[in-house]
Write a protein that holds these residues in place. Structure first.
Motif, PDB file in Angstrom:
ATOM      1  N   SER A  76       0.751  -1.230  -0.003  1.00  0.00           N
ATOM      2  CA  SER A  76       0.030  -0.087   0.030  1.00  0.00           C
ATOM      3  C   SER A  76       0.849   1.118  -0.095  1.00  0.00           C
ATOM      4  CB  SER A  76      -1.051  -0.014   1.024  1.00  0.00           C
ATOM      5  OG  SER A  76      -1.653  -1.234   1.316  1.00  0.00           O
ATOM      6  N   THR A  77       1.873   1.149   0.609  1.00  0.00           N
ATOM      7  CA  THR A  77       2.882   2.419   0.791  1.00  0.00           C
ATOM      8  C   THR A  77       3.664   2.449  -0.428  1.00  0.00           C
ATOM      9  OG1 THR A  77       3.326   2.017   3.136  1.00  0.00           O
ATOM     10  CG2 THR A  77       4.737   3.212   2.198  1.00  0.00           C
ATOM     11  N   LEU A  78       3.968   1.715  -1.089  1.00  0.00           N
ATOM     12  CA  LEU A  78       4.681   1.377  -2.656  1.00  0.00           C
ATOM     13  C   LEU A  78       3.575   2.130  -3.613  1.00  0.00           C
ATOM     14  CD1 LEU A  78       6.836  -1.478  -2.353  1.00  0.00           C
ATOM     15  CD2 LEU A  78       7.555   0.762  -1.963  1.00  0.00           C
ATOM     16  N   LEU A  79       2.305   1.460  -3.456  1.00  0.00           N
ATOM     17  CA  LEU A  79       1.190   1.954  -4.439  1.00  0.00           C
ATOM     18  C   LEU A  79       1.063   3.309  -4.214  1.00  0.00           C
ATOM     19  CD1 LEU A  79      -1.166  -1.108  -4.201  1.00  0.00           C
ATOM     20  CD2 LEU A  79       0.218  -0.340  -6.186  1.00  0.00           C
ATOM     21  N   GLY A  80       1.088   4.158  -3.108  1.00  0.00           N
ATOM     22  CA  GLY A  80       0.697   5.377  -3.135  1.00  0.00           C
ATOM     23  C   GLY A  80       2.160   6.298  -3.432  1.00  0.00           C
ATOM     24  N   LEU A  81       3.267   5.642  -2.971  1.00  0.00           N
ATOM     25  CA  LEU A  81       4.435   6.425  -3.708  1.00  0.00           C
ATOM     26  C   LEU A  81       4.424   6.398  -5.302  1.00  0.00           C
ATOM     27  CD1 LEU A  81       7.183   7.710  -3.230  1.00  0.00           C
ATOM     28  CD2 LEU A  81       8.162   5.518  -3.106  1.00  0.00           C
ATOM     29  N   PHE A  82       4.061   5.109  -5.596  1.00  0.00           N
ATOM     30  CA  PHE A  82       3.883   4.875  -7.251  1.00  0.00           C
ATOM     31  C   PHE A  82       2.975   6.275  -7.879  1.00  0.00           C
ATOM     32  CE2 PHE A  82       2.466   2.318 -11.036  1.00  0.00           C
ATOM     33  CZ  PHE A  82       3.681   2.790 -12.030  1.00  0.00           C
ATOM     34  N   GLY A  83       1.817   6.322  -7.187  1.00  0.00           N
ATOM     35  CA  GLY A  83       0.757   7.063  -7.608  1.00  0.00           C
ATOM     36  C   GLY A  83       1.275   8.665  -7.491  1.00  0.00           C
ATOM     37  N   THR A  84       2.252   8.867  -6.338  1.00  0.00           N
ATOM     38  CA  THR A  84       2.697  10.455  -6.317  1.00  0.00           C
ATOM     39  C   THR A  84       3.665  10.653  -7.468  1.00  0.00           C
ATOM     40  OG1 THR A  84       2.976   9.981  -4.213  1.00  0.00           O
ATOM     41  CG2 THR A  84       4.148  11.699  -4.985  1.00  0.00           C
TER      42      THR A  84
END
Length: 203
Positions: free
Chosen positions: A117-125
Motif C-alpha cells: 500500500s505504501t509503495l502503491l501510494g508512492l507510485f501514484g505520487t
C-alpha cells in the motif's frame, strides 16, 4: 466518495483492494484470538480438575471439544504419557511446531499489504507528478490549470490512500504478531506443566 476515488486514478483500485483485504484479515484474527483465548481458559480449568483425579479419557474429551492449537498439543502429550520424559518432550515439541503457524495465519499477508500500500501510494505520487510536469512542459508557464490540478490531485490522493491503508495494517500486523508469539509462549508453559505432572514430578 466516488469522486475522491476517481481523482486518485487507476492506482486507487489496487489500494482499495488492499484495504478490503487488510480489514478482513484484522477482523478475522481478532475474532480468532478472542475465541481461542476463551476456549483455552475453559480447557485449562477443566484439565486441572480431571487430571487431579487421573481421568485421562475426560481430559482427551475436553481437548477434542476445545479444538484449539493448545488442545491439539495437550492431546498429543496425553497420548504419549507412557513414554519417557525426553521422548515425550520431543514429540510434544514437534506438535507445537506443527500447530504454531495457526497463530500466524494471514499475518504475513497483512504485513505485505502494509508495504504494498505504501509503495502503491508512492507510485501514484510519481505518476501524478510526471503528469503534472508534462502539463507544465507542454503548455507554457502554467499549462492547462485544470489538467495540472487533476495531476496534482492524483498524486496526493494515492499517497493519502496508500498511507491510510498501510498505517493501520502495519500497526495491527505488529500487534497480532506479538499476540501470536504470546499464545505460543503460553502454550509451551502449559504443556511443560502438563509433562511434569504426567511424569510424576509435579502433583
Amino acid at each position: 466518495m466516488f469522486n475522491l476515488l476517481k481523482s486518485g486514478g487507476i492506482l486507487m483500485i489496487p489500494i482499495l483492494i488492499c484495504g478490503l483485504l487488510a480489514t478482513y484479515i484484522i477482523i478475522e484474527r481478532l475474532v480468532y484470538f478472542a475465541s481461542i483465548q476463551k476456549k483455552d481458559r475453559e480447557l485449562r480449568k477443566n484439565l486441572e480438575e480431571v487430571l487431579a483425579g487421573g481421568d485421562f479419557s475426560s481430559a482427551e474429551a475436553f481437548c477434542i471439544q476445545a479444538g484449539t492449537p493448545l488442545s491439539q498439543v495437550v492431546r498429543k502429550a496425553l497420548g504419549c504419557r507412557k513414554l519417557t520424559e525426553d521422548d515425550m518432550r520431543e514429540i510434544v515439541q514437534c506438535e507445537i511446531d506443527a500447530v504454531a503457524p495457526q497463530f500466524d495465519h494471514w499475518l504475513t499477508l497483512l504485513s505485505t499489504i502494509a508495504n504494498i500500500s505504501t509503495l502503491l501510494g508512492l507510485f501514484g505520487t510519481v505518476t501524478g507528478n510526471i503528469k503534472a510536469f508534462g502539463v507544465l512542459g507542454s503548455g507554457g508557464t502554467m499549462g492547462n490549470p485544470a489538467v495540472l490540478a487533476s495531476s496534482i490531485s492524483e498524486a496526493l490522493m494515492t499517497t493519502a490512500a496508500g498511507l491510510f491503508v498501510a498505517i493501520p495494517s502495519l500497526i495491527f500486523s505488529n500487534a497480532l504478531s506479538r499476540k501470536a508469539d504470546k499464545c505460543v509462549s503460553e502454550m509451551e508453559g502449559t504443556v511443560t506443566k502438563l509433562i511434569l505432572r504426567l511424569t510424576g514430578r509435579v502433583m
